[in-house]
Structures are given as structure tokens and as C-alpha cells.
Scaffold this active site. Structure first.
Site, mmCIF file in Angstrom:
data_model
loop_
_atom_site.group_PDB
_atom_site.id
_atom_site.type_symbol
_atom_site.label_atom_id
_atom_site.label_comp_id
_atom_site.label_asym_id
_atom_site.label_seq_id
_atom_site.Cartn_x
_atom_site.Cartn_y
_atom_site.Cartn_z
ATOM 1 N N ASN A 148 0.861 -1.225 -0.041
ATOM 2 C CA ASN A 148 -0.145 -0.113 -0.031
ATOM 3 C C ASN A 148 0.701 1.215 0.178
ATOM 4 O O ASN A 148 0.441 2.401 -0.342
ATOM 5 C CB ASN A 148 -1.019 -0.090 1.082
ATOM 6 C CG ASN A 148 -0.327 -0.212 2.298
ATOM 7 O OD1 ASN A 148 0.871 -0.600 2.593
ATOM 8 N ND2 ASN A 148 -1.060 0.171 3.636
ATOM 9 N N ARG A 275 -7.336 8.841 2.366
ATOM 10 C CA ARG A 275 -6.042 9.040 2.356
ATOM 11 C C ARG A 275 -5.593 7.564 1.640
ATOM 12 O O ARG A 275 -5.720 6.630 2.333
ATOM 13 C CB ARG A 275 -5.025 9.314 3.389
ATOM 14 C CG ARG A 275 -3.294 9.461 3.224
ATOM 15 C CD ARG A 275 -2.848 10.011 4.255
ATOM 16 N NE ARG A 275 -1.635 10.034 4.504
ATOM 17 C CZ ARG A 275 -0.729 9.274 5.101
ATOM 18 N NH1 ARG A 275 -1.053 8.497 6.104
ATOM 19 N NH2 ARG A 275 0.710 9.389 5.015
ATOM 20 N N GLU A 455 7.998 2.948 14.870
ATOM 21 C CA GLU A 455 8.712 3.393 13.708
ATOM 22 C C GLU A 455 8.643 4.812 13.658
ATOM 23 O O GLU A 455 7.684 5.348 13.972
ATOM 24 C CB GLU A 455 8.136 2.605 12.427
ATOM 25 C CG GLU A 455 8.208 0.993 12.210
ATOM 26 C CD GLU A 455 7.940 0.428 11.063
ATOM 27 O OE1 GLU A 455 8.746 0.006 10.216
ATOM 28 O OE2 GLU A 455 6.843 0.975 10.489
#
Length: 474
Positions: A148, A275, A455
């Protein structure tokens, strides 16, 4: 396509076994890509181990300057990367440009973090010894990225690993390997030494990754993808007691209180929902709107969704491209059919178009019942599923009633109340009056079945480091 082979030790390697990459807008083959096997994995592991010895010994500033140069080079080529992302992933050009810029920013952020692996020296209160703490590169890292975000999910892992001093082997998703392969010449130009970063596209993902996770030189596995696959990787990682960084599935709730600024709430919900066409673990999945404003909210959201233009993402006027493949499109259609069968109302969209391409229209469902499948699983598509609430405690309970805990969104004009709600939500991230939480400078990650570790932020680099404590007296 310029680069369709394996990238090992700074060179391109052809293979007899190859697989096709499909443009989801046209259903045409755009490239035939090399498929790695275990022998290729061994070559990549050897190359990464050899290159890491020198890289880890370099000063933090030397590593920082290479990463900074990578940011400069990628920033200068954003349009090229965006076009490639659109071709293999399908997302509209505006979304693709946004991803390319976001991806490049990880190089800049971790260029700055590379020089900030701060340790400490302190005095042990009981023994009188000195406690010396430092952070060292953990070892080789296997990076497994999803389809993605073909660029950003790679750079979000590569940049902190290199900042920490680690060598890496990347396994990109088979749907979208081209963007990561295209990044390699740029890293070469930036000064990344041969062998430090290796890319192994493959249709034999399970066997390939399992083999690498059982190599004693590998000390970190970083994965972004579904919770189901994450569980399997954690089982493999347990054999070598690897450091796992797992960014897994989501089921993001949006809570819109009756005192919310309607413009901010609509804009934020659109951003959280649309989004990347909803193909994101952070995508708004369950939209809880206070009953007092539900009619107006639904009307305005429907108008915004219905106005979006659907088509081939290479057309700059298009807002919504195709989903990545037929299975993803059909799953989204099944979610809508299930919700409607159980009593939901289609406000717009809801019908799979005929013709070429894996398209599905922006869709708004109102009155979605609690037993609809889309309430309990990731939609991963352009479907806004609206439910209503009246009681604050009840909506918090409903929002938390999932095994996932990645991200939630809260819209309210009462900042005190909103912060109280945020603290009661069992999620690793919360967007407060914002529909976007992803930022290279922030620790991205979830609770419960949504993953382990973080992350981005300072924490992102520490995922690739081990803490060493030295006890000394002087």
C-alpha cells in the site's frame, strides 16, 4: 522499467523464475520481475554482513551525511517516484506525490537521529559503581514491506536501520516491487556502500523469509502488514529470539462529538478515510457520530465523497484510483453488501463499476449495524461506515471493543474532554481534531494485536540497536 532484477551486493542479478507486475488501472503487465530463492537470500545475507562491518564502524556523522544525501536526491526526483508508485499501486497522482515526499522525509529525519543515539553515565546508588550505557547496532535486519505504500514503508525501515549501523535485506510486496528497486541507484549515488542494502522480490515469500530469520546473523525483523502474517513471523522470529518490529492491522474508530467543529471534522474524516483510497492500516474504519449532528455530518460527508473523481491515477485530475487488485476490490464490495443486507443505507457509491481496472467508487453507508462485518475487520477501501452514539462512555467502550489498537481519531471542541477521551482509548496513536497522524518525527505503532515496537521518532532507530550496559569503578 529500468530495474526489474534482484539487487544484491550493489549489482543486479537476473533469475530464471520471474513474476508479472500489473497496473491495477489497466490490468496490463508493466514489468516482469526476478523472483528470489534461498540461494539468492544467502548471497544477500553474506553481502549485508560484509558491508555492515565497515558501516557500523563509521562515525554517526558519516552515516548521517549519506542519509542526508539520500533525502536530497529523492526530493529532487519525487515526480519520478510518484509516477512509478501510481503505475504499480494505482493510487492517484496526488496521493502518490504525497507518499514520495513522506518517504524521502525518513532519510532526512534519520540523518538527524543518526548522531543522537545517546547513552549515559551515572552513579549506582547502592554499589558506588559507574553505570555506563550505550546503544550498538543490533545486527542484520530483514525488512518486509507491504504494497500500500511502496516507497514510504521501505524508507521508514531502511533509514533507521542505516542510521543505527545495520545492514539490511528488503523483501518488497510482490504487487509493488518496482519502487523499491528504483530506489537502489539513488542510494548508491548517495554513498550507501555495496551490499549494505539488498532487495529480494520473490513469489516464494514464506520460505525465503523463514530461511533468513533462521540465519544467526539476522537480529531484527521489521514487518508491516496484516496481523495474521505478523503472528506467523513472530513464531519464526522466536526460534532465534529476534528483535521484532511489527506494524500490523488496524480498525480505526473516528469519534465525532456534538461540539466538534463540523468543517474540521469533515475534513479530518475525509483525510483519515480517503488517504491512499482507504488502503491503509490507519484508515478510518468505524465512524461514530453523535446522534445530534449525524444527519448533517452524513449529508456533508456524502457530498464530499460523491464529488471525488474516479479513474486512472496517472490523470492529474483524478482523485481516486483503482484498488490494488481484484481480490481487494471484491472484498470491499462484499463488506458493503453485507452491511446493506444487515440494514445499512447506501448514501452514495456502493456499486462495482464494469470495465477494465480494479475500481470501486467512494461509498458512504449510514445506519451501519454493530454486527456488520466491516465493523470488525479492516475495510481497506473507500467506504465510510457511519454509526451513531449519544453516550461518551458507551462510544469509548465501542471504540475499544476490537483486538486492534493502532490509531483512533477524536473530534471535539472541548479540549479538556477530548484529551480525557484520548487517554481512555486503547490505541498507540490518536489524531485529535486531525485526520493525519503519520509523521517521520513521531513514534508510529499500536497496542494489542496491532503490533510491537515503533517506527519513526527517536524510537524508530532504537528498534535496530541493542542497549549495552558496562559496570565500572574508578
Amino acid at each position: 522499467m529500468d530495474h526489474t532484477d534482484l539487487y544484491i551486493n550493489g549489482t543486479w542479478h537476473k533469475t530464471a523464475d520471474r513474476f508479472d507486475v500489473i497496473n491495477p488501472a489497466t490490468e496490463q503487465v508493466i514489468a516482469s520481475v526476478a523472483s528470489a530463492d534461498i540461494a539468492d537470500a544467502n548471497k544477500a545475507l553474506d553481502a549485508a554482513a560484509a558491508a555492515m562491518a565497515d558501516w557500523a564502524a563509521r562515525t554517526p556523522r558519516a552515516r548521517s551525511e549519506v542519509l542526508r544525501r539520500a533525502w536530497e536526491l529523492m526530493t529532487a526526483r519525487l515526480d519520478d517516484f510518484a509516477h512509478l508508485i501510481t503505475l504499480e499501486n494505482g493510487k492517484a497522482s496526488g496521493d502518490a506525490k504525497g507518499e514520495a515526499a513522506y518517504a524521502a522525509e525518513f532519510f532526512r529525519w534519520f540523518a538527524e537521529e543518526a548522531v543522537r543515539a545517546d547513552g549515559m553515565i551515572t552513579h549506582a546508588p547502592a554499589s558506588g559503581a559507574r553505570i555506563m550505557v550505550q546503544h550498538k547496532p543490533a545486527g542484520l535486519a530483514v525488512l518486509i514491506t507491504p504494497w500500500n505504500y511502496p516507497a514510504a514503508m521501505g524508507t521508514r525501515k531502511i533509514a533507521p536501520a542505516l542510521a543505527a549501523g545495520c545492514g539490511v535485506i528488503i523483501k518488497p510486496a510482490s504487487e509493488t516491487p518496482l519502487t523499491m528497486l528504483a530506489l537502489m541507484p539513488l542510494l548508491e549515488e548517495a554513498g550507501v556502500p555495496p551490499g549494505l542494502v539488498n532487495v529480494l522480490p520473490s513469489r516464494k515469500t514464506g520460505a525465503l523469509v523463514d530461511h533468513m530469520l533462521h540465519d544467526p546473523r539476522v537480529r531484527v525483523v521489521s514487518f508491516t502488514g496484516s496481523t495474521g502474517v505478523g503472528r506467523k513471523l513472530l513464531k519464526s522470529a522466536a526460534d532465534q529470539v529476534l528483535k521484532p518490529a511489527m506494524e500490523l492491522g488496524g480498525n480505526a474508530p473516528v469519534i465525532v462529538f456534538d461540539d466538534a467543529d463540523m468543517d474540521i471534522a469533515i475534513d479530518g474524516t475525509m483525510q483519515a478515510k480517503m488517504r491512499n483510497l482507504g488502503e491503509a492500516c490507519t484508515a478510518a474504519n468505524r465512524i461514530y457520530v453523535h446522534e445530534a449532528i449525524a444527519a448533517e455530518f452524513t449529508k456533508r460527508l456524502t457530498a464530499r465523497m460523491a464529488a471525488l473523481k474516479v479513474g486512472d491515477g496517472t490523470d492529474s485530475s483524478v482523485d481516486v484510483g483503482p484498488l490494488v487488485n481484484a481480490d481487494t476490490r471484491d472484498k470491499v464490495a462484499a463488506f458493503v453488501a453485507d452491511a446493506v443486507a444487515k440494514g445499512a443505507k447506501v448514501e452514495c457509491g456502493g456499486v462495482t463499476p464494469g470495465g477494465i481496472g480494479y475500481f470501486y467508487p467512494p461509498t458512504v453507508l449510514s445506519g451501519v449495524p454493530e454486527n456488520a462485518d466491516c465493523v470488525h475487520d479492516e475495510i481497506f477501501g473507500p467506504v465510510a461506515a457511519i454509526q451513531t452514539f449519544t453516550d461518551q462512555d458507551d462510544v469509548i467502550r465501542r471504540a475499544n471493543a476490537t483486538e486492534y489498537g493502532l490509531v483512533a481519531y477524536v473530534f471535539s471542541g472541548d479540549f479538556k474532554r477530548a484529551l480525557q477521551v484520548c487517554e481512555r482509548l486503547d490505541y498507540g496513536m490518536v489524531g485529535l481534531n486531525r485526520g493525519l497522524v503519520s509523521d517521520p518525527a513521531a513514534p508510529f505503532g499500536g497496542t494489542k494485536q496491532s503490533g510491537l515496537g515503533r517506527e519513526g521518532g527517536h524510537e524508530g532507530m532504537l528498534e535496530f540497536m541493542e542497549t549495552q550496559y558496562i559496570s565500572a569503578s574508578w
